[in-house]
Design a protein around this motif. Structure first.
Motif, PDB file in Angstrom:
ATOM      1  N   TRP A 137      34.817  50.897  49.245  1.00  0.00           N
ATOM      2  CA  TRP A 137      33.273  51.185  49.210  1.00  0.00           C
ATOM      3  C   TRP A 137      32.655  51.361  47.980  1.00  0.00           C
ATOM      4  O   TRP A 137      32.047  50.288  47.549  1.00  0.00           O
ATOM      5  N   PHE A 138      33.451  52.158  47.143  1.00  0.00           N
ATOM      6  CA  PHE A 138      32.678  52.591  45.854  1.00  0.00           C
ATOM      7  C   PHE A 138      33.101  51.476  44.835  1.00  0.00           C
ATOM      8  O   PHE A 138      31.983  50.923  43.985  1.00  0.00           O
ATOM      9  N   LEU A 139      34.110  50.820  44.814  1.00  0.00           N
ATOM     10  CA  LEU A 139      34.320  49.876  43.914  1.00  0.00           C
ATOM     11  C   LEU A 139      33.500  48.525  44.241  1.00  0.00           C
ATOM     12  O   LEU A 139      33.080  47.902  43.366  1.00  0.00           O
ATOM     13  N   ASN A 140      33.374  48.324  45.405  1.00  0.00           N
ATOM     14  CA  ASN A 140      32.499  47.144  45.881  1.00  0.00           C
ATOM     15  C   ASN A 140      31.008  47.365  45.439  1.00  0.00           C
ATOM     16  O   ASN A 140      30.352  46.301  44.946  1.00  0.00           O
ATOM     17  N   GLU A 141      30.679  48.510  45.459  1.00  0.00           N
ATOM     18  CA  GLU A 141      29.296  48.929  45.136  1.00  0.00           C
ATOM     19  C   GLU A 141      28.924  48.900  43.684  1.00  0.00           C
ATOM     20  O   GLU A 141      27.995  48.157  43.248  1.00  0.00           O
ATOM     21  N   LEU A 142      29.966  49.153  42.846  1.00  0.00           N
ATOM     22  CA  LEU A 142      30.190  48.999  41.518  1.00  0.00           C
ATOM     23  C   LEU A 142      29.975  47.613  41.062  1.00  0.00           C
ATOM     24  O   LEU A 142      29.104  46.991  40.141  1.00  0.00           O
ATOM     25  N   ASN A 143      30.709  46.692  41.571  1.00  0.00           N
ATOM     26  CA  ASN A 143      30.921  45.270  41.639  1.00  0.00           C
ATOM     27  C   ASN A 143      29.491  44.621  41.727  1.00  0.00           C
ATOM     28  O   ASN A 143      29.106  43.892  40.986  1.00  0.00           O
ATOM     29  N   ILE A 144      28.980  44.907  43.010  1.00  0.00           N
ATOM     30  CA  ILE A 144      27.661  44.117  43.364  1.00  0.00           C
ATOM     31  C   ILE A 144      26.350  44.705  42.601  1.00  0.00           C
ATOM     32  O   ILE A 144      25.222  43.985  42.572  1.00  0.00           O
ATOM     33  N   SER A 145      26.456  45.983  41.924  1.00  0.00           N
ATOM     34  CA  SER A 145      25.474  46.474  41.088  1.00  0.00           C
ATOM     35  C   SER A 145      25.115  45.528  39.974  1.00  0.00           C
ATOM     36  O   SER A 145      23.720  45.533  39.390  1.00  0.00           O
ATOM     37  N   GLY A 146      25.973  44.828  39.628  1.00  0.00           N
ATOM     38  CA  GLY A 146      25.801  43.800  38.386  1.00  0.00           C
ATOM     39  C   GLY A 146      25.578  44.540  37.053  1.00  0.00           C
ATOM     40  O   GLY A 146      25.552  44.036  35.996  1.00  0.00           O
ATOM     41  N   LYS A 147      26.171  45.773  36.955  1.00  0.00           N
ATOM     42  CA  LYS A 147      25.868  46.660  35.764  1.00  0.00           C
ATOM     43  C   LYS A 147      27.247  46.841  34.927  1.00  0.00           C
ATOM     44  O   LYS A 147      27.348  47.179  33.935  1.00  0.00           O
ATOM     45  N   THR A 148      28.363  46.498  35.644  1.00  0.00           N
ATOM     46  CA  THR A 148      29.702  46.639  34.931  1.00  0.00           C
ATOM     47  C   THR A 148      30.402  45.506  35.559  1.00  0.00           C
ATOM     48  O   THR A 148      30.294  44.991  36.625  1.00  0.00           O
ATOM     49  N   ILE A 149      31.488  45.151  34.748  1.00  0.00           N
ATOM     50  CA  ILE A 149      32.588  44.392  35.445  1.00  0.00           C
ATOM     51  C   ILE A 149      33.748  45.433  35.819  1.00  0.00           C
ATOM     52  O   ILE A 149      34.231  46.470  35.387  1.00  0.00           O
ATOM     53  N   VAL A 150      34.279  44.897  37.018  1.00  0.00           N
ATOM     54  CA  VAL A 150      35.371  45.959  37.647  1.00  0.00           C
ATOM     55  C   VAL A 150      36.743  45.034  37.793  1.00  0.00           C
ATOM     56  O   VAL A 150      36.776  43.921  38.597  1.00  0.00           O
ATOM     57  N   PHE A 151      37.817  45.497  37.278  1.00  0.00           N
ATOM     58  CA  PHE A 151      38.908  44.989  37.448  1.00  0.00           C
ATOM     59  C   PHE A 151      39.842  46.266  38.306  1.00  0.00           C
ATOM     60  O   PHE A 151      39.755  47.474  37.994  1.00  0.00           O
ATOM     61  N   LYS A 152      40.573  45.868  39.387  1.00  0.00           N
ATOM     62  CA  LYS A 152      41.099  46.824  40.293  1.00  0.00           C
ATOM     63  C   LYS A 152      42.775  47.049  40.077  1.00  0.00           C
ATOM     64  O   LYS A 152      43.311  45.986  39.540  1.00  0.00           O
ATOM     65  N   ASN A 153      43.080  47.977  40.388  1.00  0.00           N
ATOM     66  CA  ASN A 153      44.623  48.121  40.387  1.00  0.00           C
ATOM     67  C   ASN A 153      45.176  48.065  38.966  1.00  0.00           C
ATOM     68  O   ASN A 153      45.927  47.003  38.941  1.00  0.00           O
ATOM     69  N   ILE A 154      45.043  49.009  38.128  1.00  0.00           N
ATOM     70  CA  ILE A 154      45.452  48.828  36.675  1.00  0.00           C
ATOM     71  C   ILE A 154      46.813  49.349  36.385  1.00  0.00           C
ATOM     72  O   ILE A 154      46.925  50.508  36.405  1.00  0.00           O
ATOM     73  N   LEU A 155      47.728  48.283  36.264  1.00  0.00           N
ATOM     74  CA  LEU A 155      49.199  48.572  36.043  1.00  0.00           C
ATOM     75  C   LEU A 155      49.446  49.546  34.749  1.00  0.00           C
ATOM     76  O   LEU A 155      48.814  49.168  33.684  1.00  0.00           O
ATOM     77  N   SER A 156      49.728  50.600  34.900  1.00  0.00           N
ATOM     78  CA  SER A 156      50.035  51.560  34.058  1.00  0.00           C
ATOM     79  C   SER A 156      51.609  52.227  33.822  1.00  0.00           C
ATOM     80  O   SER A 156      52.310  52.570  35.037  1.00  0.00           O
ATOM     81  N   GLU A 157      52.342  51.831  32.620  1.00  0.00           N
ATOM     82  CA  GLU A 157      53.884  52.019  32.579  1.00  0.00           C
ATOM     83  C   GLU A 157      54.055  52.945  31.080  1.00  0.00           C
ATOM     84  O   GLU A 157      53.399  52.809  30.315  1.00  0.00           O
ATOM     85  N   ASP A 158      54.981  53.510  31.248  1.00  0.00           N
ATOM     86  CA  ASP A 158      55.755  54.221  30.300  1.00  0.00           C
ATOM     87  C   ASP A 158      57.135  54.203  30.194  1.00  0.00           C
ATOM     88  O   ASP A 158      57.939  54.830  31.308  1.00  0.00           O
ATOM     89  N   SER A 159      57.926  53.254  29.859  1.00  0.00           N
ATOM     90  CA  SER A 159      59.363  52.839  30.135  1.00  0.00           C
ATOM     91  C   SER A 159      60.181  53.722  29.618  1.00  0.00           C
ATOM     92  O   SER A 159      61.304  54.056  30.039  1.00  0.00           O
TER      93      SER A 159
END
Length: 300
Positions: A78-100
């Motif tokens: 719900w929160f990510l969808n609300e941010l998306n449709i607000s039109g105030k920011t770009i939202v990319f989901k599930n950001i892969l984060s790695e430390d080999s």
């Protein structure tokens, strides 16, 4: 106005990072940190037992836990969808984060754009009742503070992307799921503060009165997190059970000392004083550990 939907799709914002993938041992849910020779955050022995599927010996009401997980995922969506449709920011989901270096791989909840800069987003839910909100949401006398394990996890994500993608901030957002009072949602904006080569989380937050403040948590460091991860990684590779970092039952002397230090709530302390035979006080991490009362004690 004619809105060209196909043109919107064609010219949508592309993901700004290059990403790779490898076999992993660790995730940020295992995040912990060494501070003054003691561990804070997730217990490495518990993490080891979880990774190797040891027997669960502490009944924690799995149905309740599952319901909380479902609620968390629903609120996050719900929160990510609300941010998306607000039109105030770009939202990319599930950001892969790695430390080999320690075979760590995990996904941060989202990446948002604040003007021209990207920032990470980690979402948590909590019961905003008085008992929990006094520390997280704060009061007129208590500065809002994230749970240590959540702060360590958020700072770990930030360290990864600060080094690899020049990300300067992560937003740790708590969404209040209580329904008995006004919602107490709160946002902590965290950056890296460096002093003498050591990195600490600098926490920016709005107080209940609306004013903005910031402070540095010097319990949590990049060095302490990396040392804890390296220790757990070595234990997993060598199949060596980590030492116990927390105490399931305090001695009477430990109870008095921890109460004096403000590490035991007054209500719990008073209940203990009234009935020492039936009230057990110990580290929170042990009380709610699925391997307490059996599995963990076998290896002391």
């Amino acid at each position: 106005m004619f809105l060209d939907l196909f043109n919107l799709i064609k010219n949508k914002n592309t993901f700004p990072f290059a990403q790779s993938s490898f076999i992993s041992f660790l995730s940020t849910s295992y995040a912990s940190c060494y501070f003054e020779s003691r561990q804070i955050g997730s217990c490495n022995r518990k993490n080891f037992f979880s990774y190797h599927n040891y027997e669960v010996t502490n009944d924690l009401n799995d149905v309740s836990k599952e319901l909380k997980n479902v609620l968390h995922e629903s609120v996050k969506t719900w929160f990510l969808n609300e941010l998306n449709i607000s039109g105030k920011t770009i939202v990319f989901k599930n950001i892969l984060s790695e430390d080999s270096s320690v075979f760590l791989k995990d996904s941060c909840d989202a990446l948002i754009k604040n003007k021209e800069d990207y920032e990470l987003l980690l979402i948590k839910t909590y019961d905003g009742s008085k008992y929990t909100s006094n520390s997280i949401y704060g009061t007129s006398k208590i500065t809002p503070t994230p749970k240590l394990k959540h702060l360590i996890q958020a700072f770990r994500f930030l360290l990864i992307h600060n080094e690899s993608n020049n990300i300067d901030f992560i937003n740790l957002c708590y969404i209040d799921t209580a329904t008995s009072q006004d919602f107490k949602n709160i946002q902590f904006r965290i950056s890296v503060f460096e002093d003498s080569g050591v990195k600490y989380p600098n926490i920016q937050v709005k107080l209940p009165n609306g004013s903005l403040t910031s402070y540095i948590n010097k319990q949590i460091t990049d060095v302490g997190i990396k040392n804890s991860e390296t220790y757990l990684y070595d234990c997993l590779v060598s199949n060596t059970i980590p030492s116990a970092e927390y105490t399931p039952v305090f001695t009477p002397e430990e109870v008095e000392q921890k109460y004096a230090e403000g590490l035991i709530y007054k209500t719990n302390y008073e209940q203990y004083k009234k009935n020492k035979d039936s009230v057990v006080l110990g580290d929170y991490e042990c009380i709610y550990c699925p391997y307490n009362k059996g599995t963990c004690q076998k290896y002391d």
